[in-house]
Design an enzyme around this catalytic site. Structure first.
Site, PDB file in Angstrom:
ATOM      1  N   ASP A   7       1.032  -9.300  50.333  1.00 12.31           N
ATOM      2  CA  ASP A   7       0.906  -7.778  49.660  1.00 12.31           C
ATOM      3  C   ASP A   7      -0.120  -8.116  48.659  1.00 12.31           C
ATOM      4  O   ASP A   7      -0.283  -9.208  48.159  1.00 12.31           O
ATOM      5  CB  ASP A   7       2.142  -7.394  49.506  1.00 12.31           C
ATOM      6  N   ASP A   9      -0.551  -5.780  45.193  1.00 14.43           N
ATOM      7  CA  ASP A   9       0.069  -5.179  43.891  1.00 14.43           C
ATOM      8  C   ASP A   9       1.605  -5.652  43.895  1.00 14.43           C
ATOM      9  O   ASP A   9       2.388  -5.575  44.799  1.00 14.43           O
ATOM     10  CB  ASP A   9       0.212  -3.679  43.989  1.00 14.43           C
ATOM     11  N   CYS A  89      -4.135   0.361  53.919  1.00 15.10           N
ATOM     12  CA  CYS A  89      -3.954   1.658  54.456  1.00 15.10           C
ATOM     13  C   CYS A  89      -4.389   2.657  53.437  1.00 15.10           C
ATOM     14  O   CYS A  89      -3.827   2.757  52.485  1.00 15.10           O
ATOM     15  CB  CYS A  89      -2.414   1.866  54.882  1.00 15.10           C
TER      16      CYS A  89
END
Length: 178
Positions: A7, A9, A89
């Site tokens: 991921d 952040d 996304c």
């Protein structure tokens, strides 16, 4: 081929409840760039899967997201590492798309791009949605306490046998010893 999904952040860079909206707001978590460099040196292919609903919310434009990712790629490169691809996304939660984590769309896209099953591929995240997306495709979720990780751990409900690490450096150390 060793593949790892990160991921963005809260794992690679500091997170913000106000979103990371400019390249100046993107600041690496200490040790994260070096951890990615270690993976690169050991032959791992590093990809990022990140929800970026700030696009749908109008908080930043595509050109700004590209500039943020350019800064990230340069910073990782200067540390001796490489991120092969960033899958994101752009939708808000209200749009109910298939690619927003915890749904598996981004990870399915990674599986197609790399032509492989994601079973047991490590996926490092700081939120429950990261871990659930990983578990839904058979990947191996790993939680870091940076970003939203402490809150995620305190809230519970993690996929079974999810290991927890202080940060990305500690998670990488664990993976490279395995």
């Amino acid at each position: 081929m060793n593949l790892i999904i990160l991921d963005r952040d809260g794992v690679i860079n500091f997170d913000s409840d106000q979103f990371i909206k400019t390249p100046d707001e993107w600041k690496p978590i200490p040790g994260s760039l070096e951890a990615i460099a270690r993976l690169t040196r050991e032959g791992w292919r590093v990809v990022v899967a990140t929800n970026q609903s700030g696009l749908a919310r109008g908080l930043f434009e595509m050109a700004t997201l590209n500039a943020i990712h350019t800064k990230m790629h340069k910073a990782v490169g200067q540390a001796g590492g490489r991120i092969e691809a960033v899958f994101y996304c752009p939708h808000s939660a209200e749009m109910d798309c298939g690619c927003r984590k915890p749904k598996p769309g981004l990870l399915d896209e990674i599986a197609v791009r790399y032509g492989r099953d994601l079973r047991d591929v490590p996926a490092v995240g700081d939120s429950l949605r990261d871990l659930l997306a990983a578990a839904s495709v058979g990947a191996r979720p790993l939680l870091v306490k940076t970003g939203k990780g402490e809150k995620t751990l305190a809230a519970g409900g993690l996929p079974e046998n999810t290991p927890v690490f202080a940060d990305l450096s500690e998670a990488v150390e664990f993976l490279l010893k395995a």
